[in-house]
Design a protein around this motif. Structure first.
Motif, PDB file in Angstrom:
ATOM      1  N   PHE A   1       0.831  -1.209   0.000  1.00 14.74           N
ATOM      2  CA  PHE A   1       0.000   0.000   0.000  1.00 14.74           C
ATOM      3  C   PHE A   1       0.868   1.263   0.000  1.00 14.74           C
ATOM      4  CE2 PHE A   1      -2.458  -3.404   1.957  1.00 14.74           C
ATOM      5  CZ  PHE A   1      -3.626  -3.376   1.189  1.00 14.74           C
ATOM      6  N   ALA A   2       1.966   1.190  -0.739  1.00 16.90           N
ATOM      7  CA  ALA A   2       2.926   2.292  -0.763  1.00 16.90           C
ATOM      8  C   ALA A   2       2.323   3.607  -1.243  1.00 16.90           C
ATOM      9  CB  ALA A   2       4.126   1.911  -1.640  1.00 16.90           C
ATOM     10  N   ASP A   3       1.340   3.529  -2.128  1.00 15.40           N
ATOM     11  CA  ASP A   3       0.735   4.746  -2.668  1.00 15.40           C
ATOM     12  C   ASP A   3      -0.307   5.343  -1.740  1.00 15.40           C
ATOM     13  OD1 ASP A   3       2.274   4.463  -4.941  1.00 15.40           O
ATOM     14  OD2 ASP A   3       0.717   3.373  -6.048  1.00 15.40           O
ATOM     15  N   ASP A   4      -0.663   4.613  -0.670  1.00 19.00           N
ATOM     16  CA  ASP A   4      -1.773   5.048   0.177  1.00 19.00           C
ATOM     17  C   ASP A   4      -1.350   5.455   1.577  1.00 19.00           C
ATOM     18  OD1 ASP A   4      -3.845   4.241  -1.796  1.00 19.00           O
ATOM     19  OD2 ASP A   4      -3.075   2.232  -1.368  1.00 19.00           O
ATOM     20  N   LEU A   5      -0.185   5.000   2.033  1.00 19.17           N
ATOM     21  CA  LEU A   5       0.232   5.194   3.414  1.00 19.17           C
ATOM     22  C   LEU A   5       1.528   5.970   3.515  1.00 19.17           C
ATOM     23  CD1 LEU A   5      -0.230   1.537   4.746  1.00 19.17           C
ATOM     24  CD2 LEU A   5      -1.828   3.436   5.046  1.00 19.17           C
ATOM     25  N   ASP A   6       1.630   6.801   4.562  1.00 18.57           N
ATOM     26  CA  ASP A   6       2.929   7.296   5.004  1.00 18.57           C
ATOM     27  C   ASP A   6       3.450   6.265   6.005  1.00 18.57           C
ATOM     28  OD1 ASP A   6       2.677   9.678   3.527  1.00 18.57           O
ATOM     29  OD2 ASP A   6       1.490  10.576   5.133  1.00 18.57           O
ATOM     30  N   VAL A   7       4.721   5.935   5.916  1.00 16.26           N
ATOM     31  CA  VAL A   7       5.260   4.856   6.741  1.00 16.26           C
ATOM     32  C   VAL A   7       6.432   5.351   7.583  1.00 16.26           C
ATOM     33  CG1 VAL A   7       6.328   2.566   6.737  1.00 16.26           C
ATOM     34  CG2 VAL A   7       4.517   3.103   5.084  1.00 16.26           C
ATOM     35  N   ILE A   8       6.407   4.994   8.868  1.00 17.00           N
ATOM     36  CA  ILE A   8       7.521   5.225   9.787  1.00 17.00           C
ATOM     37  C   ILE A   8       8.084   3.858  10.150  1.00 17.00           C
ATOM     38  CG2 ILE A   8       8.172   6.048  12.092  1.00 17.00           C
ATOM     39  CD1 ILE A   8       5.963   8.151  11.840  1.00 17.00           C
ATOM     40  N   GLY A   9       9.389   3.707  10.082  1.00 17.82           N
ATOM     41  CA  GLY A   9      10.014   2.420  10.309  1.00 17.82           C
ATOM     42  C   GLY A   9       9.838   1.902  11.726  1.00 17.82           C
ATOM     43  N   ALA A  10      10.226   0.650  11.929  1.00 16.34           N
ATOM     44  CA  ALA A  10       9.976  -0.044  13.187  1.00 16.34           C
ATOM     45  C   ALA A  10      10.639   0.614  14.391  1.00 16.34           C
ATOM     46  CB  ALA A  10      10.436  -1.493  13.077  1.00 16.34           C
ATOM     47  N   SER A  11      11.753   1.308  14.182  1.00 16.85           N
ATOM     48  CA  SER A  11      12.435   1.939  15.318  1.00 16.85           C
ATOM     49  C   SER A  11      11.780   3.248  15.739  1.00 16.85           C
ATOM     50  CB  SER A  11      13.907   2.185  14.997  1.00 16.85           C
ATOM     51  OG  SER A  11      14.048   3.084  13.905  1.00 16.85           O
ATOM     52  N   GLY A  12      10.775   3.703  14.987  1.00 20.46           N
ATOM     53  CA  GLY A  12       9.974   4.846  15.399  1.00 20.46           C
ATOM     54  C   GLY A  12      10.405   6.172  14.819  1.00 20.46           C
ATOM     55  N   GLY A  13       9.622   7.189  15.140  1.00 19.15           N
ATOM     56  CA  GLY A  13       9.875   8.540  14.669  1.00 19.15           C
ATOM     57  C   GLY A  13       9.097   9.526  15.518  1.00 19.15           C
ATOM     58  N   VAL A  14       9.158  10.797  15.142  1.00 20.96           N
ATOM     59  CA  VAL A  14       8.523  11.861  15.913  1.00 20.96           C
ATOM     60  C   VAL A  14       7.538  12.613  15.035  1.00 20.96           C
ATOM     61  CG1 VAL A  14       8.890  13.976  17.244  1.00 20.96           C
ATOM     62  CG2 VAL A  14      10.524  12.092  17.418  1.00 20.96           C
ATOM     63  N   LEU A  15       6.329  12.795  15.543  1.00 17.54           N
ATOM     64  CA  LEU A  15       5.305  13.586  14.868  1.00 17.54           C
ATOM     65  C   LEU A  15       5.384  15.023  15.349  1.00 17.54           C
ATOM     66  CD1 LEU A  15       2.243  11.191  15.360  1.00 17.54           C
ATOM     67  CD2 LEU A  15       3.757  11.306  13.368  1.00 17.54           C
ATOM     68  N   GLY A  16       5.437  15.955  14.400  1.00 18.13           N
ATOM     69  CA  GLY A  16       5.488  17.359  14.769  1.00 18.13           C
ATOM     70  C   GLY A  16       6.804  17.716  15.431  1.00 18.13           C
ATOM     71  N   GLY A  17       6.846  18.928  15.963  1.00 20.81           N
ATOM     72  CA  GLY A  17       7.987  19.326  16.770  1.00 20.81           C
ATOM     73  C   GLY A  17       9.119  20.009  16.040  1.00 20.81           C
ATOM     74  N   LYS A  18       9.274  19.784  14.728  1.00 20.35           N
ATOM     75  CA  LYS A  18      10.439  20.346  14.030  1.00 20.35           C
ATOM     76  C   LYS A  18      10.463  21.862  14.071  1.00 20.35           C
ATOM     77  CE  LYS A  18      11.739  16.708  10.774  1.00 20.35           C
ATOM     78  NZ  LYS A  18      11.918  16.377   9.345  1.00 20.35           N
ATOM     79  N   ASP A  19       9.351  22.471  13.681  1.00 17.32           N
ATOM     80  CA  ASP A  19       9.320  23.926  13.624  1.00 17.32           C
ATOM     81  C   ASP A  19       8.256  24.504  14.533  1.00 17.32           C
ATOM     82  OD1 ASP A  19      11.302  24.066  11.535  1.00 17.32           O
ATOM     83  OD2 ASP A  19       9.765  23.307  10.166  1.00 17.32           O
ATOM     84  N   GLY A  20       7.634  23.661  15.330  1.00 20.33           N
ATOM     85  CA  GLY A  20       6.555  24.117  16.187  1.00 20.33           C
ATOM     86  C   GLY A  20       7.017  24.425  17.595  1.00 20.33           C
TER      87      GLY A  20
END
Length: 265
Positions: free
Chosen positions: A121-140
């Motif tokens: 479902f590569a065309d339908d989903l944004d994917v974060i790998g198994a080790s995780g990631g951060v939502l938001g926070g970069k410029d907020g």
């Protein structure tokens, strides 16, 4: 942990879901949907159950509408069988992903049951790998919300978040009444994270140790997926960093009832 106001991660009362307020965005977070579980149980154990695929899909769509979320984030195990989705399971996933993405974008944090899902479902989903990631926070104004499934050691960058959300454990409690009856209910676990126990090798940055994020362990969205009984002797946790990374966490029922320290429930 980065400085700034903490983003709110608040459970939806009565539901195994939470809303993360990321400033200008609201994300609905769930864990362990296990779409296709009835197919898996039939294949793995010879158990025949009526499919609840329509009910799961409708519940997610209703929650998106009720919470006014502008994204759905699944904290791993969107699918059930540990293989590339096919047959009835793939059909359920297709219908579910289509229904969600017709409304809002969808992010999958890869879990141990999601083999092949990102590719299918590569065309339908944004994917974060198994080790995780951060939502938001970069410029907020906040450091953001860390997300991972929890079946593997996490990315050290998650310690820069204000709060870390995970699935995988499916925490449950067994409650007994005065006459000896018992019932099992899904539960939340929540408390300050121990950074050294959270990282493989136990070598957290001193700044992270001084101001660690909160850890929120989500109940399973799928009520048929079983779980870890946190208050039954002999049960062991699934994540490599639990329970050590949550030395003083509280347990809560879906209705918000606080049960206190999960180690003493």
């Amino acid at each position: 942990m980065a400085s700034g106001a903490s983003p709110a991660v608040e459970p939806v009362v009565g539901e195994p879901a939470a809303v993360a307020d990321l400033g200008d965005r609201r994300a609905l977070l769930v864990a362990d949907v296990h779409a296709g579980i009835e197919v898996g149980l039939r294949y793995e154990r010879g158990v025949e159950l009526d499919s609840r695929a329509d009910e799961r899909r409708e519940r997610l769509c209703d929650l998106i509408a009720e919470t006014d979320a502008d994204r759905l984030v699944v904290l791993g195990d969107l699918a059930h069988r540990i293989a590339a989705p096919e047959g009835d399971e793939r059909e359920e996933l297709e219908a579910l992903i289509r229904a969600i993405t017709d409304r809002v974008p969808m992010t999958l944090v890869e879990g141990n049951h999601d083999g092949g899902v990102a590719e299918a479902f590569a065309d339908d989903l944004d994917v974060i790998g198994a080790s995780g990631g951060v939502l938001g926070g970069k410029d907020g104004p906040t450091a953001g919300v860390g997300v991972l499934h929890g079946h593997t050691w996490p990315n050290p960058g998650l310690l820069d978040a204000d709060v870390v959300c995970m699935g995988h454990e499916h925490p449950q409690v067994r409650l007994e009444d005065a006459v000896g009856g018992s019932r099992v209910e899904r539960a939340w676990l929540r408390g300050t994270l121990d950074p050294n126990a959270f990282l493989e090798g136990g070598e957290a940055d001193p700044d992270a140790v001084a101001d660690p994020p909160e850890l929120v362990v989500f109940p399973a969205f799928n009520e048929r997926s079983g779980g870890t009984w946190i208050n039954v002797d002999g049960q062991s946790f699934l994540a490599p960093f639990l329970p050590d990374a949550l030395p003083a966490g509280d347990a809560y029922l879906l209705d918000g009832t606080r049960l206190g320290d999960f180690r003493r429930v």
